[in-house]
Design a protein around this motif. Structure first.
Motif, short mmCIF file in Angstrom:
data_model
loop_
_atom_site.label_atom_id
_atom_site.label_comp_id
_atom_site.label_asym_id
_atom_site.label_seq_id
_atom_site.Cartn_x
_atom_site.Cartn_y
_atom_site.Cartn_z
N HIS A 224 38.51 46.88 41.66
CA HIS A 224 39.17 45.54 41.33
C HIS A 224 40.53 45.52 40.79
N PRO A 225 41.62 45.20 40.93
CA PRO A 225 42.78 45.47 40.07
C PRO A 225 42.82 45.03 38.53
N THR A 226 42.03 44.04 38.46
CA THR A 226 42.04 43.31 36.90
C THR A 226 40.76 43.50 36.30
N LEU A 227 39.73 43.44 37.03
CA LEU A 227 38.37 43.57 36.29
C LEU A 227 37.75 44.71 36.27
N ASP A 228 36.78 45.21 35.66
CA ASP A 228 35.99 46.41 35.46
C ASP A 228 34.96 46.41 36.40
#
Length: 499
Positions: A282-286
């Protein structure tokens, strides 16, 4: 000119209808005249009988019907017939015109027929009148007959001009320079199945069927490092742009997290019941998304190794995944020919796209536009986000199993197939502007020219393909090409399918 069988049959049907209409009009006129004679019988002169009365002077007989003034019996009979004939011919002609126009609205226009000779004994003809006949009809007062042949053609012509139609103007493709092969790198001992680039664009990694992961220098193409740990083919790779981590998955049902500072595995993600085919970060979440042969897409917490969600709904292998920061945050493609858009928070399907007829093996998202493309052996389709609305098909058919697809910032989309075909497309118009066929390296079979994976680098100026001949091929634009030397080959579609 020769007409088809359908046109001949329609012309015969129209001729029979016209004849039937003429007969019915003639019968209606004769019936009206007969009834008129019953209502107003001819007055016959009575025989003169001798009368004793002296005031028996002969008086002028009348017909019993006032028509302005008393007229002669013969003249009155002629005028009475002419009046009713004109009246009923006009009404029948108007009915015939309405019937013809309504019939023409529900039938396709036929070829004009040659005027036929009028039937013997028939005073009314519904064939197309000539100018002389129209003038004579107008002189006689029957103007309705001249309008019979006109309404059908006029209504068809007018209705075609106001119908809302689809736009036939297709966007003309932009000119893109052709791409050429400039480097071939070999080092793997098996099929090269996956590839991923460093966010800094200095190196890239590849996974192979020889169960190894190799790190290569992008500028020189030299081998920097080889990582081992998988016991089956490495089918997916991803490098995090926010952490010094690399993730890998394979047909051994394992998902691994590699620490790039120590080049060691630090986490394992257990849960898949069969081989894992796709992997995305995911580009923004871990969180990490993986899809496999167990028909599920599993969402993992990157740090705790916990399985957050199991996205179920596909009926076959999940072989391609896309992720983005806005809804739908997860898009999956499967061998069941479906593409699903997921709500990551609720772990539910937002939309299911069933446009494909064959398995969807790869997905590609445009880096700037809010849209994505899906590739199958039947066609390559483009969809708009977030609703997943179908936009259009690509104009040409690759007619092969498309395994890999990639798009760069300039609107160039590349697709690679299992038969070695490498096609380059213009993203906006869907037009193919170049096609190539890869050559297997010496020592390999001719059938080992399939393309399993491909990706543009971070700048979008270099294209790398992973192939079945155990090599990695580098492509770049031909800087010497111009629109004059390589013109755009584009033919606007005439029967584009909108589904």
């Amino acid at each position: 000119t020769r007409r088809g069988p359908a046109m001949v049959v329609s012309a015969m049907v129209a001729a029979e209808e016209t004849t039937r209409l003429e007969v019915s009009v003639q019968r209606a006129v004769e019936e009206r005249i007969r009834r008129t004679r019953i209502l107003f019988p001819r007055s016959r002169k009575k025989q003169r009988r001798p009368c004793l009365s002296s005031s028996s002077s002969s008086q002028k007989k009348t017909t019993g019907f006032e028509y302005g003034a008393q007229e002669d019996e013969t003249l009155f009979e002629v005028r009475r017939k002419a009046k009713f004939r004109e009246e009923y011919e006009g009404s029948c002609a108007r009915d015939a015109a309405d019937a013809m126009s309504s019939r023409a609205e529900h039938q396709e226009p036929t070829f004009a027929q040659e005027p036929r000779a009028p039937l013997p004994g028939k005073a009314l003809s519904l064939a197309t009148p000539s100018p002389s006949s129209v003038s004579s009809n107008q002189a006689n007062g029957s103007k309705a007959l001249a309008r019979v042949a006109q309404p059908a053609a006029t209504k068809h012509e007018f209705s075609a001009s106001v119908i809302r139609r689809q736009a036939s103007r297709w966007p003309r493709p932009e000119w893109h320079a052709p791409w050429k092969l400039y480097r071939v790198v070999s080092g793997h001992m098996g099929w090269v199945r996956s590839i991923c680039f460093d966010p800094a664009n200095s190196w890239f990694v590849t996974g192979s069927a020889d169960r190894t992961i190799k790190v290569w220098d992008l500028a020189s193409g030299g081998l920097k490092l080889t990582l081992t740990g998988h016991i089956e083919q490495v089918t997916g790779l991803a490098v995090s742009n926010r952490h010094p981590y690399m993730f890998s998955c394979g047909l051994d049902k394992q998902v691994k997290c590699w620490d790039l500072e120590y080049n060691k595995v630090i986490r394992h993600y257990h849960g898949h019941l069969s081989g894992v085919y796709a992997l995305k970060v995911h580009p923004t979440l871990d969180v990490l998304m993986t899809g496999g042969r167990d028909c599920t897409c599993r969402v993992w917490d990157m740090r705790t190794k916990a399985q957050v969600h199991v996205l179920t709904g596909h009926d076959n292998t999940v072989c391609s995944i896309l992720t983005q920061g806005t809804d739908p945050q997860v898009i999956t493609g499967s061998h069941d020919s479906q593409v699903k858009l997921w709500d990551l928070a609720a772990a539910k399907t937002m939309a299911t796209l069933t446009h494909h007829k064959k398995g969807v093996r790869c997905l590609a998202q445009h880096p700037k536009e809010y849209s994505f493309a899906s590739a199958s052996s039947d066609n390559i389709k483009k969809f708009a986000l977030p609703s997943g609305k179908f936009m259009h098909n690509m104009l040409q058919h690759q007619r092969s199993i498309v395994n890999a697809m990639a798009v760069n910032d300039d609107g160039v989309m590349a697709t690679g197939a299992d038969n070695g075909q490498l096609w380059l497309w213009d993203w906006n118009s869907g037009n193919r502007f170049q096609e190539m066929e890869t050559q297997a390296q010496p020592g390999s079979l001719d059938s080992e020219n399939g393309i399993f994976a491909m990706s543009f680098d971070v700048t979008g100026t270099r294209l790398l393909t992973c192939e079945a001949d155990k090599t990695i091929k580098f492509y770049k634009e031909d800087l010497e090409a111009t629109p004059e030397t390589h013109p755009v080959r584009f033919k606007p579609p005439t029967n584009i399918r909108r589904y």
